[in-house]
Design an enzyme around this catalytic site. Structure first.
Site, PDB file in Angstrom:
ATOM      1  N   LYS A   1      -2.928   5.834  -4.201  1.00 36.51           N
ATOM      2  CA  LYS A   1      -4.054   6.716  -3.875  1.00 36.51           C
ATOM      3  C   LYS A   1      -3.931   8.063  -4.576  1.00 36.51           C
ATOM      4  O   LYS A   1      -2.826   8.571  -4.790  1.00 36.51           O
ATOM      5  CB  LYS A   1      -4.123   6.946  -2.359  1.00 36.51           C
ATOM      6  CG  LYS A   1      -4.124   5.675  -1.524  1.00 36.51           C
ATOM      7  CD  LYS A   1      -4.162   5.979  -0.043  1.00 36.51           C
ATOM      8  CE  LYS A   1      -3.864   4.761   0.787  1.00 36.51           C
ATOM      9  NZ  LYS A   1      -2.424   4.392   0.765  1.00 36.51           N
TER      10      LYS A   1
ATOM     11  N   ASP B   1       0.841  -1.195   0.000  1.00 34.29           N
ATOM     12  CA  ASP B   1       0.000   0.000   0.000  1.00 34.29           C
ATOM     13  C   ASP B   1       0.878   1.248   0.000  1.00 34.29           C
ATOM     14  O   ASP B   1       1.694   1.439   0.901  1.00 34.29           O
ATOM     15  CB  ASP B   1      -0.894   0.001   1.240  1.00 34.29           C
ATOM     16  CG  ASP B   1      -1.786   1.226   1.304  1.00 34.29           C
ATOM     17  OD1 ASP B   1      -2.936   1.139   0.827  1.00 34.29           O
ATOM     18  OD2 ASP B   1      -1.341   2.274   1.827  1.00 34.29           O
TER      19      ASP B   1
ATOM     20  N   TYR C   1       2.645  10.086  -0.349  1.00 34.77           N
ATOM     21  CA  TYR C   1       3.760   9.543   0.429  1.00 34.77           C
ATOM     22  C   TYR C   1       5.098   9.904  -0.198  1.00 34.77           C
ATOM     23  O   TYR C   1       6.138   9.843   0.472  1.00 34.77           O
ATOM     24  CB  TYR C   1       3.667   8.020   0.530  1.00 34.77           C
ATOM     25  CG  TYR C   1       2.472   7.465   1.272  1.00 34.77           C
ATOM     26  CD1 TYR C   1       1.574   8.289   1.933  1.00 34.77           C
ATOM     27  CD2 TYR C   1       2.251   6.094   1.304  1.00 34.77           C
ATOM     28  CE1 TYR C   1       0.483   7.767   2.587  1.00 34.77           C
ATOM     29  CE2 TYR C   1       1.158   5.557   1.963  1.00 34.77           C
ATOM     30  CZ  TYR C   1       0.267   6.397   2.599  1.00 34.77           C
ATOM     31  OH  TYR C   1      -0.814   5.870   3.242  1.00 34.77           O
TER      32      TYR C   1
ATOM     33  N   HIS D   1      -7.908   9.405  -1.687  1.00 30.99           N
ATOM     34  CA  HIS D   1      -7.255   9.417  -0.380  1.00 30.99           C
ATOM     35  C   HIS D   1      -8.134  10.027   0.711  1.00 30.99           C
ATOM     36  O   HIS D   1      -8.064   9.618   1.878  1.00 30.99           O
ATOM     37  CB  HIS D   1      -5.942  10.195  -0.477  1.00 30.99           C
ATOM     38  CG  HIS D   1      -4.919   9.778   0.515  1.00 30.99           C
ATOM     39  ND1 HIS D   1      -3.591   9.618   0.213  1.00 30.99           N
ATOM     40  CD2 HIS D   1      -5.014   9.477   1.831  1.00 30.99           C
ATOM     41  CE1 HIS D   1      -2.915   9.243   1.279  1.00 30.99           C
ATOM     42  NE2 HIS D   1      -3.764   9.156   2.279  1.00 30.99           N
TER      43      HIS D   1
END
Length: 296
Positions: free
Chosen positions: A79, A49, A54, A112
């Site tokens: 996401k 994931d 990120y 998200h």
């Protein structure tokens, strides 16, 4: 490599999804980050994931390639970030994620967040705001156009899904009110809702809604905060089952049929977090853990 028993859930479109995912929040976007992902895959994880925000999709992709595992054996989630919501921006953001990951498709693509509130408001989040749904937020009273943005992003994602570039669609940090606003008349329903979830942080109405609509509830932050490991009940159950606190909390998620996303920086902890398929918590112990919830 650890063998996971009964290792998949089935999404509402028939897609198989591994019951535990390796979370990559805070994994760096460098060789060390790539090695972390490769190590996770080597010890037995098959579900990785990540997310555009990120900032580590390149490292995740490199880690996948370094593992030499067949692509069809893996389940990769990324996401769509808030700033990229909207029909055309979603298409562009998705292609950039594919490019960074160096993949031809992703197994699961999530919105998200509904992006309907400021970060400080969301941090103090409860489900009580659903009682105010007729006045906040609504399509006629949007917060940063959240409804229009999410709806148009979903349209773009649905097209990518039909093109085969996404195998399953979902959301993160959505509540029943969001679902009711956005997804009443769409052709493809969400298959996953990823929310913060552990014994002390359960959103019961959201979980109930997910279950009623055949949406798999994924659990990020399955261990809660670091201080959670000192909770006396966790310590007691770890001793009773001859497991670690992490393993008790992951088993709690699995016994509720949630899909936890543990993070780990060291191989020993990665292995520990997968070694949770050889026991079950008793109904009584599950209830005791449930009683810790502060989001009732």
């Amino acid at each position: 490599m650890i063998k996971i028993e009964n290792e998949h859930y089935t999404l509402n479109n028939g897609t198989k999804i591994p019951k535990i995912a390796f979370g990559t929040w805070l994994v760096p976007n460098n060789e060390a980050g790539a090695q972390t992902v490769t190590t996770a895959l080597t010890v037995g994880y098959r579900h990785i994931d990540t997310a555009a925000v990120y900032g580590n999709e390149e490292a995740v992709g490199q880690g996948i390639r370094n593992s030499k595992l067949p692509r069809e054996d893996l389940f990769i989630t990324t996401k769509l970030w808030n700033a990229d919501q909207g029909y055309q921006k979603t298409k562009i953001a998705f292609e950039k994620s594919l490019e960074r990951l160096q993949l031809d498709y992703v197994d699961l693509y999530l919105i998200h967040s509904p992006a309907d509130r400021t970060p400080s408001e969301r941090e103090q989040d409860t489900e009580s705001w659903q009682a105010m749904v007729d006045e906040y937020p609504t399509p006629d009273n949007p917060v940063d156009n959240w409804f229009e943005n999410v709806a148009s992003s979903w349209q773009a994602m649905t097209e990518l899904y039909h093109e085969g570039k996404i195998k399953a669609l979902g959301v993160s940090n959505f509540y029943p009110a969001h679902f009711e606003r956005v997804f009443k008349n769409v052709s493809v329903q969400p298959m996953v809702n990823q929310i913060r979830l552990n014994p002390s942080q359960v959103l019961p109405e959201t979980v109930k809604y997910d279950d009623a609509h055949q949406i798999i509830t994924e659990a990020y932050s399955p261990f809660g905060q670091g201080r959670s490991f000192k909770v006396p009940l966790y310590q007691e159950l770890a001793a009773k089952y001859h497991k670690t606190v992490s393993q008790i909390l992951l088993r709690w998620s699995l016994d509720h049929q949630y899909l936890p996303l543990p993070k780990a920086g060291h191989e020993a902890h990665m292995r520990e977090n997968l070694n949770v398929f050889d026991f079950d918590l008793t109904p009584e112990d599950i209830s005791r853990l449930d009683s810790l919830n502060t989001k009732k």
